[in-house]
Write an enzyme that holds these catalytic residues in place. Structure first.
Site, mmCIF file in Angstrom:
data_model
loop_
_atom_site.group_PDB
_atom_site.id
_atom_site.type_symbol
_atom_site.label_atom_id
_atom_site.label_comp_id
_atom_site.label_asym_id
_atom_site.label_seq_id
_atom_site.Cartn_x
_atom_site.Cartn_y
_atom_site.Cartn_z
ATOM 1 N N GLU A 175 9.389 -9.624 28.201
ATOM 2 C CA GLU A 175 10.374 -10.124 29.156
ATOM 3 C C GLU A 175 11.620 -9.237 29.012
ATOM 4 O OE1 GLU A 175 11.599 -14.229 28.733
ATOM 5 O OE2 GLU A 175 12.978 -14.035 30.427
ATOM 6 N N LYS B 241 14.303 -11.957 19.753
ATOM 7 C CA LYS B 241 15.295 -11.398 20.654
ATOM 8 C C LYS B 241 16.512 -12.305 20.785
ATOM 9 C CE LYS B 241 12.372 -10.325 23.889
ATOM 10 N NZ LYS B 241 11.849 -10.138 25.224
ATOM 11 N N ARG C 51 2.255 -13.413 14.502
ATOM 12 C CA ARG C 51 3.400 -12.571 14.796
ATOM 13 C C ARG C 51 3.893 -11.944 13.506
ATOM 14 N NH1 ARG C 51 7.049 -14.611 18.444
ATOM 15 N NH2 ARG C 51 8.868 -13.617 17.565
HETATM 16 P P1 ATP Z 1 11.450 -13.243 20.961
HETATM 17 O O1 ATP Z 1 10.734 -14.524 20.742
HETATM 18 O O2 ATP Z 1 11.716 -12.428 19.742
HETATM 19 O O3 ATP Z 1 12.650 -13.341 21.844
HETATM 20 P P2 ATP Z 1 9.419 -12.748 22.775
HETATM 21 O O4 ATP Z 1 8.158 -13.224 22.168
HETATM 22 O O5 ATP Z 1 10.062 -13.624 23.750
HETATM 23 O O6 ATP Z 1 10.436 -12.292 21.694
HETATM 24 P P3 ATP Z 1 8.460 -11.004 24.708
HETATM 25 O O7 ATP Z 1 9.209 -9.874 25.286
HETATM 26 O O8 ATP Z 1 8.166 -12.168 25.523
HETATM 27 O O9 ATP Z 1 9.256 -11.354 23.421
HETATM 28 O O10 ATP Z 1 7.152 -10.511 24.008
HETATM 29 C C1 ATP Z 1 6.355 -9.454 24.432
HETATM 30 C C2 ATP Z 1 5.129 -9.438 23.575
HETATM 31 O O11 ATP Z 1 5.471 -9.135 22.231
HETATM 32 C C3 ATP Z 1 4.440 -10.785 23.557
HETATM 33 O O12 ATP Z 1 3.060 -10.597 23.707
HETATM 34 C C4 ATP Z 1 4.769 -11.335 22.211
HETATM 35 O O13 ATP Z 1 3.758 -12.171 21.747
HETATM 36 C C5 ATP Z 1 4.918 -10.077 21.368
HETATM 37 N N1 ATP Z 1 5.801 -10.312 20.238
HETATM 38 C C6 ATP Z 1 7.078 -10.756 20.257
HETATM 39 N N2 ATP Z 1 7.558 -10.914 19.013
HETATM 40 C C7 ATP Z 1 6.558 -10.539 18.173
HETATM 41 C C8 ATP Z 1 6.422 -10.470 16.746
HETATM 42 N N3 ATP Z 1 7.421 -10.825 15.941
HETATM 43 N N4 ATP Z 1 5.245 -10.044 16.235
HETATM 44 C C9 ATP Z 1 4.244 -9.675 17.050
HETATM 45 N N5 ATP Z 1 4.305 -9.719 18.385
HETATM 46 C C10 ATP Z 1 5.444 -10.145 18.951
HETATM 47 MG MG MG Z 2 8.957 -15.581 22.450
#
Ligand code: ATP
Ligand code: MG
Length: 570
Positions: A49, A285, A275
């Site tokens: 996102e 984020k 994760r």
């Molecule tokens: P955050 O929760 O840190 O704000 P997010 O999960 O909302 O991050 P996205 O941009 O929606 O971030 O995620 C893009 C992809 O990266 C998704 O498939 C998510 O599962 C993966 N992702 C995000 N954080 C991690 C992590 N800590 N480890 C592995 N994959 C991750």
């Molecule tokens: Mg998330």
């Protein structure tokens, strides 16, 4: 959990040492390739996102999504999951693309979930027509209340039995902007008593009267993640949709929506992996945004941040990040990875790629009283120690006035301090033995200069009489040294799990995460390329900051120290 998708067994043929044991995701892809389930296709996507910068956790997902596609001759799309107009921004789109390329991956196609708004709307209409979705007038808090709890079933909304015709009409009017935000939502009609709480009539669409950074004011109803994600996967003919474990319970909705809409078969399937959580930092984020907005760091690319932009600026190499992601592998259970593992991967690479040079961070003046003023002796200095078979050397100047490290002198040295003290002799790296003859102090009693003698017979570091010294220290010639700024970074948080407490995680910020020095470095570094790496002997691996440096004003970032100093501290 779906047993069929779970396996962690080593699927390598016996004797194949070419790769790590296969993880459960690769084993799954290989099973699907063998069974011909997707006609031999592997199509993945990475779906960020655009509401912030990518961090090291995303690097893991990128290595999984792009890496698996690459290994099996498939393709990976970059899809911006941009269905929330309130948080998204084109700045983040550009940053995300730059970061993925920097990591060394490229996408088959660049897609935007927002480009699918018309199709996603049509799929919602299809669900309504099948009697599988309804417009609900309950407020957000009422919806929560009606949902029940893990132990108690939920209750049906009084609007749940609206007719198809009424739902079609209301949904069209939602889209036309007739109702206020929050007045109505579209919900899937599944089961308010479902043991999986997510399946209790999930919200699929909401009203948001906001401009979207791409679609502008074309829409005032926006799909929720659960509606948009599975259908976007289907629209792009994704085969393996891999995501992190927090979406495990959403998988049932993913499958339900695809089973109840006219998407082509074979349908994409979601599989979850753990994760990445990293000790002494936060990989979220939202939390990182709090640090940026609260001024706790200098920005998304602050070198202490676990963002890819921060790590790039600090001098972490993309190959060491990929190597780290490879080392940690993928698992089915969440855990916290020791940040020392990341540091190890960085060190391991720079050890072979960073030439060794001399830099003094806390300078103390040394005057060699028996060396003539104005004379210079250019000494040979290899860039590499003998155990690393690489070529290259430079000359370093020795002269009457030198800088050494303050911490390499003690007036009353304890046992096992083998460096300089009154009357003691040490070896200057690549140079001579020197002996401290006199200690000069200022009015405050602080040592400001050492008067030393050197032994001309010891050039290159050996004494012809076989006399030994135990300490070798680094140094630079005062007249030739370049003044630079050196920044030492430490862990951003002083606690291994800042989010694991009942307190604001920001209370655990490490107050000493940045130390700045006016350092003296050897003259050979005058022509160093911004973006290059060196080992400053005994200090660690450094990176000439291409953003912070100016002509004649270098800024050196320490990427990582030579050893893990935290292992000893705790
Ligand atoms: P955050 O929760 O840190 O704000 P997010 O999960 O909302 O991050 P996205 O941009 O929606 O971030 O995620 C893009 C992809 O990266 C998704 O498939 C998510 O599962 C993966 N992702 C995000 N954080 C991690 C992590 N800590 N480890 C592995 N994959 C991750
Ligand atoms: Mg998330």
């Amino acid at each position: 959990m779906n047993d069929e998708r779970v396996t962690t067994d080593d699927a390598r043929p016996a004797g194949d040492t070419s790769r790590q044991p296969k993880d459960f995701l690769r084993a799954m892809v290989e099973r699907d390739l063998a069974s011909g389930k997707y006609g031999g296709r592997v199509a993945t996507r990475f779906p960020p996102e655009p509401n912030g910068y990518l961090h090291i956790g995303h690097a893991k997902a990128i290595c999984v999504d792009f890496g698996i596609a690459e290994e099996y001759g498939g393709s990976c799309n970059l899809r911006f999951d941009d269905t929330n107009p309130t948080t998204e921004d084109p700045e983040f789109v550009d940053a995300i693309k730059g970061d993925i390329r920097w990591l060394g991956f490229d996408w088959a196609a660049e897609r935007y979930a927002s480009d699918y708004f018309p199709q996603l709307y049509d799929f919602a209409v299809e669900l309504i027509e099948r009697g599988l979705a309804y417009v609900d007038d309950l407020s957000e808090s009422e919806i929560r209340e009606y949902r029940g709890t893990v132990r108690e079933p939920g209750r049906d909304s009084p609007y749940r039995e609206r007719s198809v015709a009424e739902n079609l009409d209301l949904f069209a009017r939602m889209r036309a902007g007739e109702f206020e935000e929050g007045a109505k939502v579209l919900r899937g009609k599944i089961d308010m008593a479902h043991p999986n709480m997510k399946m209790r009539d999930p919200v699929l669409y909401r009203i948001l009267k906001r401009s979207h950074y791409r679609s502008g004011d074309a829409w005032c109803v926006y799909p929720m993640y659960d509606h948009a994600h599975c259908l976007s996967d289907a629209i792009e003919d994704i085969t393996h949709s891999m995501c992190t474990l927090e979406f495990e319970n959403n998988r049932a909705i993913y499958d339900w929506i695809l089973e109840n809409t006219t998407v082509a078969e074979p349908r994409p399937e979601q599989t979850e992996f753990a994760r990445l959580n990293l000790s002494y930092t936060v990989v979220s984020k939202r939390k990182l945004l709090e640090l940026v907005e609260g001024g706790h760091v200098e920005g998304w690319d602050d070198p202490r941040m676990p963002t890819l932009a921060g790590m790039r600026r600090r001098g972490v190499t993309p190959s060491s990040i990929r190597r780290f992601c490879d080392d940690i592998g993928v698992a089915k259970a969440n855990s916290v990875v020791d940040v020392a593992m990341l540091e190890h991967a960085i060190r391991d690479e720079l050890n072979y790629n960073a030439p060794r040079v001399l830099a003094v961070l806390r300078p103390l003046k040394v005057v060699i009283t028996n060396y003539p003023a104005g004379e210079v002796d250019w000494l040979d200095a290899d860039y590499w120690p003998r155990d690393i078979e690489r070529e290259g050397s430079r000359k370093i100047p020795f002269s009457r006035e030198l800088w050494i490290e303050k911490t390499d002198f003690m007036e009353q040295p304890p046992k096992k301090f083998y460096r300089l003290g009154p009357g003691r002799e040490v070896r200057l790296r690549y140079g001579y033995f020197i002996r401290c003859e006199e200690v000069i102090k200022n009015d405050g009693g602080e040592v400001v200069e050492l008067r030393c003698t050197y032994d001309p017979e010891t050039r290159g570091g050996q004494a012809p009489d076989g006399r030994k010294v135990r300490g070798t220290i680094h140094w630079v010639s005062a007249a030739h040294a370049i003044e630079t700024e050196v920044r030492l970074y430490d862990r951003l948080f002083a606690d291994p799990e800042p989010l694991a407490h009942d307190r604001d995680f920001k209370e655990f910020l490490n107050p000493d995460s940045l130390e700045v020095f006016a350092a003296k470095v050897e003259p050979s570094l005058a022509g160093a390329e911004p973006g290059s790496h060196f080992q400053f002997e005994r200090h660690g691996y450094f990176f000439l900051d291409p953003v912070g440096s100016r002509e004649g004003a270098q800024v050196w970032n320490r990427v990582v120290a030579l050893r893990d100093s935290w292992a000893r501290r705790s």
